[in-house]
Design a protein around this motif. Sequence first.
Motif, PDB file in Angstrom:
ATOM      1  N   ASP A   1     -21.667 -33.527  -1.795  1.00  0.00           N
ATOM      2  CA  ASP A   1     -22.145 -32.162  -2.036  1.00  0.00           C
ATOM      3  C   ASP A   1     -23.344 -31.913  -1.127  1.00  0.00           C
ATOM      4  OD1 ASP A   1     -23.544 -29.890  -3.032  1.00  0.00           O
ATOM      5  OD2 ASP A   1     -22.625 -30.184  -4.999  1.00  0.00           O
ATOM      6  N   TRP A   2     -23.140 -31.081  -0.128  1.00  0.00           N
ATOM      7  CA  TRP A   2     -24.180 -30.835   0.857  1.00  0.00           C
ATOM      8  C   TRP A   2     -25.446 -30.255   0.238  1.00  0.00           C
ATOM      9  CZ3 TRP A   2     -25.460 -32.484   5.363  1.00  0.00           C
ATOM     10  CH2 TRP A   2     -26.407 -31.798   6.105  1.00  0.00           C
ATOM     11  N   ASN A   3     -25.306 -29.406  -0.753  1.00  0.00           N
ATOM     12  CA  ASN A   3     -26.477 -28.766  -1.358  1.00  0.00           C
ATOM     13  C   ASN A   3     -27.364 -29.747  -2.111  1.00  0.00           C
ATOM     14  OD1 ASN A   3     -25.838 -26.162  -0.413  1.00  0.00           O
ATOM     15  ND2 ASN A   3     -24.339 -25.939  -2.054  1.00  0.00           N
ATOM     16  N   THR A   4     -26.756 -30.683  -2.844  1.00  0.00           N
ATOM     17  CA  THR A   4     -27.546 -31.642  -3.620  1.00  0.00           C
ATOM     18  C   THR A   4     -27.817 -32.934  -2.862  1.00  0.00           C
ATOM     19  OG1 THR A   4     -25.624 -32.702  -4.624  1.00  0.00           O
ATOM     20  CG2 THR A   4     -26.548 -30.765  -5.773  1.00  0.00           C
ATOM     21  N   LYS A   5     -27.072 -33.147  -1.770  1.00  0.00           N
ATOM     22  CA  LYS A   5     -27.164 -34.379  -0.964  1.00  0.00           C
ATOM     23  C   LYS A   5     -26.771 -35.612  -1.772  1.00  0.00           C
ATOM     24  CE  LYS A   5     -28.913 -32.265   2.690  1.00  0.00           C
ATOM     25  NZ  LYS A   5     -28.487 -30.907   2.545  1.00  0.00           N
ATOM     26  N   HIS A   6     -25.849 -35.442  -2.706  1.00  0.00           N
ATOM     27  CA  HIS A   6     -25.335 -36.545  -3.520  1.00  0.00           C
ATOM     28  C   HIS A   6     -23.809 -36.501  -3.535  1.00  0.00           C
ATOM     29  CE1 HIS A   6     -29.450 -36.368  -5.175  1.00  0.00           C
ATOM     30  NE2 HIS A   6     -29.274 -37.678  -5.284  1.00  0.00           N
ATOM     31  N   TYR A   7     -23.230 -37.671  -3.767  1.00  0.00           N
ATOM     32  CA  TYR A   7     -21.778 -37.746  -3.924  1.00  0.00           C
ATOM     33  C   TYR A   7     -21.394 -37.402  -5.350  1.00  0.00           C
ATOM     34  CZ  TYR A   7     -20.995 -39.972   0.596  1.00  0.00           C
ATOM     35  OH  TYR A   7     -20.903 -40.234   1.936  1.00  0.00           O
ATOM     36  N   ARG A   8     -20.371 -36.572  -5.507  1.00  0.00           N
ATOM     37  CA  ARG A   8     -19.813 -36.255  -6.822  1.00  0.00           C
ATOM     38  C   ARG A   8     -18.581 -37.144  -7.007  1.00  0.00           C
ATOM     39  NH1 ARG A   8     -18.144 -30.860  -6.414  1.00  0.00           N
ATOM     40  NH2 ARG A   8     -16.005 -31.538  -6.192  1.00  0.00           N
TER      41      ARG A   8
END
Length: 135
Positions: free
Chosen positions: A58-65
């Motif tokens: 997720d580019w916005n959160t910079k985390h993998y979902r």
Amino acid sequence: MKSALLHNRDGLRTFVVVLSTGDEAIEALTSFAAEHRLGASQFTAIGAFSRAVVAFFDWNTKHYREIPIDAQVEVLSMLGDVTIDDAAPKVHAHTVLGAADASTRGGHLVSGLVRPTLEVVLTELPRHLHRRWDP
């Protein structure tokens, strides 16, 4: 896990690595990479998992979902590389998984429990790549 060295010339090595039922794909490949001191390597694989976890960045959160897949699936395609991260091998893989109804799921492979096999062809290049974090 079984493996064989297929080619070794001028710093270019190619291996076949065959994982068996119960092996966890990322752990097994990381262990293999450490044992054989792999650096800049690429791999492809086909086989099957009894369950897997893929992820979407997720580019916005910079985390993998993370997306769990709790079913027997075919590994239709698995591509990745091995680089060096803090002096240790880092396996980065993406996969497309096929379900019994012919639908597909895919993404960054977080984990995959092999059943019955995963056939990996891995080629190491003569020059190693080092991974670094980019905020």
